[in-house]
Design an enzyme around this catalytic site. Structure first.
Site, short mmCIF file in Angstrom:
data_model
loop_
_atom_site.label_atom_id
_atom_site.label_comp_id
_atom_site.label_asym_id
_atom_site.label_seq_id
_atom_site.Cartn_x
_atom_site.Cartn_y
_atom_site.Cartn_z
N SER A 68 0.80 -1.23 0.00
CA SER A 68 0.00 0.00 0.00
C SER A 68 0.84 1.29 0.00
O SER A 68 1.64 1.50 -0.91
CB SER A 68 -0.93 -0.07 1.21
N ASP A 284 -2.96 6.24 -3.15
CA ASP A 284 -1.82 5.63 -2.48
C ASP A 284 -1.25 4.53 -3.39
O ASP A 284 -1.71 4.35 -4.52
CB ASP A 284 -2.18 5.13 -1.07
N ALA A 379 -10.60 8.83 7.99
CA ALA A 379 -10.16 10.18 7.69
C ALA A 379 -9.03 10.16 6.64
O ALA A 379 -8.91 11.08 5.83
CB ALA A 379 -9.68 10.87 8.96
N ASN A 380 -8.25 9.08 6.61
CA ASN A 380 -7.13 8.99 5.68
C ASN A 380 -7.55 8.71 4.23
O ASN A 380 -6.69 8.53 3.37
CB ASN A 380 -6.14 7.93 6.15
N PRO A 504 -2.98 2.26 21.05
CA PRO A 504 -1.80 1.63 20.45
C PRO A 504 -2.06 1.43 18.95
O PRO A 504 -3.16 1.04 18.57
CB PRO A 504 -1.70 0.28 21.16
#
Ligand SMILES: CC(=O)N[C@H]1[C@@H](OP(=O)(O)O)O[C@H](CO)[C@@H](O)[C@@H]1O
Ligand SMILES: [Mg+2]
Length: 550
Positions: A68, A284, A379-380, A504
């Site tokens: 990716s 991406d 959001a990405n 995390p």
């Protein structure tokens, strides 16, 4: 009862030995690490995909070789289930176990344990379809994967070099071929044709679309967009940038969707290419994420991220459902994660149901399945829209009573064809955004003004053991280490519009801190204060304490 071809497996497994010093893990995004260490993993994933297919009675399983948005030297592999969705969670554990067997004997033992515990009938057929992105390490990894297919004896179709979402499309198309739920022709051309046709119908009669610049991240998206353009004709002029597939190290380097989201700025390579007011977008490295942006007349950069895409698309779909007369039976809902900008959540929640789930696309996808039409975006920039089978059937047989209803219904049906419902798809999402903008006569400016993003800051904290951080309430509250959540809340209260949470990471060895506030400097300050709290809580080395932590 059929059994494994032990001799064949043994001979091939010896060619793909596991490196003794590495422990692999099938995480949120499959296996992902340095490409040069993954040979044994690919071989073993080949066998596992075959077994998964046998378990599901010969249904076709997908295997995608990609890392990716990661740097070029990384690579990875993920398995796709028959409906084009991510591998079922319980099998992620099987993948991890198989990948870590230290030698051939123990690998075969692990295979036998898996076959018995999941009751796989080895006499069943097995079918797979596989593809890779443009990473140089992909070529040899694919041959390791093919050895795995050979070892388990499955029939394997090579889909070549293509995007992750196209591979997901192919899996669903193959498995639904000739059925009433047929997802489309089971070929890459079939995919482009399906999207192209739906797009043309949706923008027909609308004003001409201005050229859109696409940053292909020097990855496989460059190939896919070029092919897609043949099927779009002159309906939408696309200008392709960052299409160097043979320049070593160029992939995702200072470009692409992840760069834009993390740096919140224009890739330097686009500086002299994007005109003021023109829309640009970045894909991406495997073309499943999409970030939009534009420069205003002062040259200021404006980012239109996954949250802005969700707001635009969800509002449009709600309007269409209403205009079609189906608002009482078809419920639209949105799924986000805690990283969604608070302003987007407010905008959406004022209009329709919004659910927050833990990070990772599979959580969003599954939650979206509970709506008649579920819109989900991280959001990405990774996300899509899914229409429940019941909703699709209802759209197909609904009889509208006015011409306006009929038009809206037609648009909804065309959207079901334009949208890649298997998984987030940068190409399909880009066309979807352009359809909505064309229908609403919006430029980037109007789209951007749906709501104003709250300033925010994301900080990584390196800690000894990130597993001591445990969360609840869709990762918005810490339950461990004890007492830390109360300290965070104490800080947050002191900032206007303050919000902060700590979790995390599932893909990196870090703890992430997110903070929002009404003013940018306050969002930064809050994030760095919380980061400082986190660092001190776990007894981080004072000498190495990052100086920006407060
Ligand atoms: C804050 C952030 O962007 N997190 C990303 C990142 O997960 P982490 O668990 O935060 O490392 O990678 C995931 C897989 O690509 C993606 O789904 C997610 O959105
Ligand atoms: Mg991706």
């Amino acid at each position: 009862m059929a059994s494994l071809h032990i001799d064949v497996i043994k001979a091939l497994s010896e060619i793909h030995p596991k490196p003794s010093d590495i422990t692999f893990q099938y995480g949120t995004a499959g296996f992902r690490t340095l490409g040069s260490t993954l040979d044994s993993v690919l071989f073993r994933v080949g066998l596992l995909a075959g077994l998964r297919s046998k378990k599901l009675d010969g249904k076709t399983i997908g295997v995608m070789v990609t890392a990716s948005h990661n740097p070029e030297q990384d690579n990875g592999v993920k398995i796709v289930d028959p409906r084009g969705e991510m591998l079922e969670a319980s099998w992620e554990g099987h993948a991890t176990t198989l990948s870590n067997a230290p030698n051939t004997e123990q690998f075969i033992e692990a295979l036998n344990t898996l076959i018995q515990s999941t009751k796989i009938d080895l006499s069943r057929p097995c079918n797979v379809v596989y593809a890779r992105d443009t990473r140089p390490s992909g070529i040899s990894l694919i041959s390791a994967l093919e050895d795995g297919f050979k070892a388990i004896g499955c029939s394997a179709r090579n889909a070549g070099v293509t995007t992750t979402p196209i591979l997901h499309y192919l899996v669903r198309a193959i498995n639904t071929k000739g059925t009433p739920e047929s997802y489309g022709e089971d070929s890459e051309d079939g995919y482009y044709r399906k999207l192209g046709l739906a797009f043309k119908k949706l923008v027909s009669g609308r004003p001409i679309i201005q050229p859109v610049l696409i940053d292909c991240a020097n990855g496989v998206g460059a190939l896919a967009v070029a092919k897609l353009m043949e099927y779009l004709g002159d309906t939408i002029p696309l200008v392709l940038e960052n299409i160097s597939l043979s320049t070593p190290g160029a992939l995702n380097n200072a470009c692409g969707a992840d760069y834009v989201k993390t740096m919140q700025k224009l890739p330097p390579s686009l500086m002299d290419h994007l005109q003021f007011g023109q829309r640009g977008c970045s894909l991406d490295g495997d073309a499943d994420r999409l970030m939009y942006y534009y420069l205003d007349e002062r040259g200021q950069f404006h980012m239109l991220d996954g949250d802005k895409i969700a707001a635009l698309v969800a509002s449009f779909i709600v309007e269409l459902v209403k205009s079609s007369g189906l608002e009482n039976e078809v419920k639209v809902g949105v799924v986000q994660t805690a990283y969604a900008n608070g302003a987007s959540t407010k905008y959406l929640a004022d209009r329709l149901p919004v659910k927050c789930v833990p990070t990772g696309v599979k959580h969003l996808h599954h939650a979206a399945e509970h709506y008649d039409i579920g819109v989900y975006f991280e959001a990405n920039g990774h996300g899509t829209v899914i229409f429940s089978p019941h909703t699709q059937a209802r759209l197909a047989q609904y009889q509208p009573s006015t011409p306006a209803q009929s038009t809206a219904l037609g648009h909804l049906i065309n959207l079901t064809q334009l949208i890649n419902q298997t998984v987030g798809d940068a190409l399909s999402d880009m066309l979807l955004v352009e359809v909505v903008l064309a229908h609403k006569s919006y430029t980037g400016v109007e789209w951007d003004s749906l709501y104003v993003d709250l300033p925010n800051r994301l900080v990584k904290v390196v800690v000894g053991d990130r597993n001591v951080f445990r969360t609840e309430n869709a990762e918005r509250r810490l339950v461990s280490p004890p007492g830390l959540q109360q300290k965070i809340e104490g800080l947050v209260q002191r900032y206007e519009g303050g919000r902060s949470f700590v979790r995390p990471s599932g893909t990196e060895d870090v703890v992430r801190v997110y903070a929002e506030a009404v003013v940018k400097s306050q969002a930064d300050e809050l994030a760095f204060r919380v980061a400082g709290l986190v660092y001190d809580e776990v007894g981080g080395d004072l000498a190495k304490r990052p100086k920006e932590f407060l």
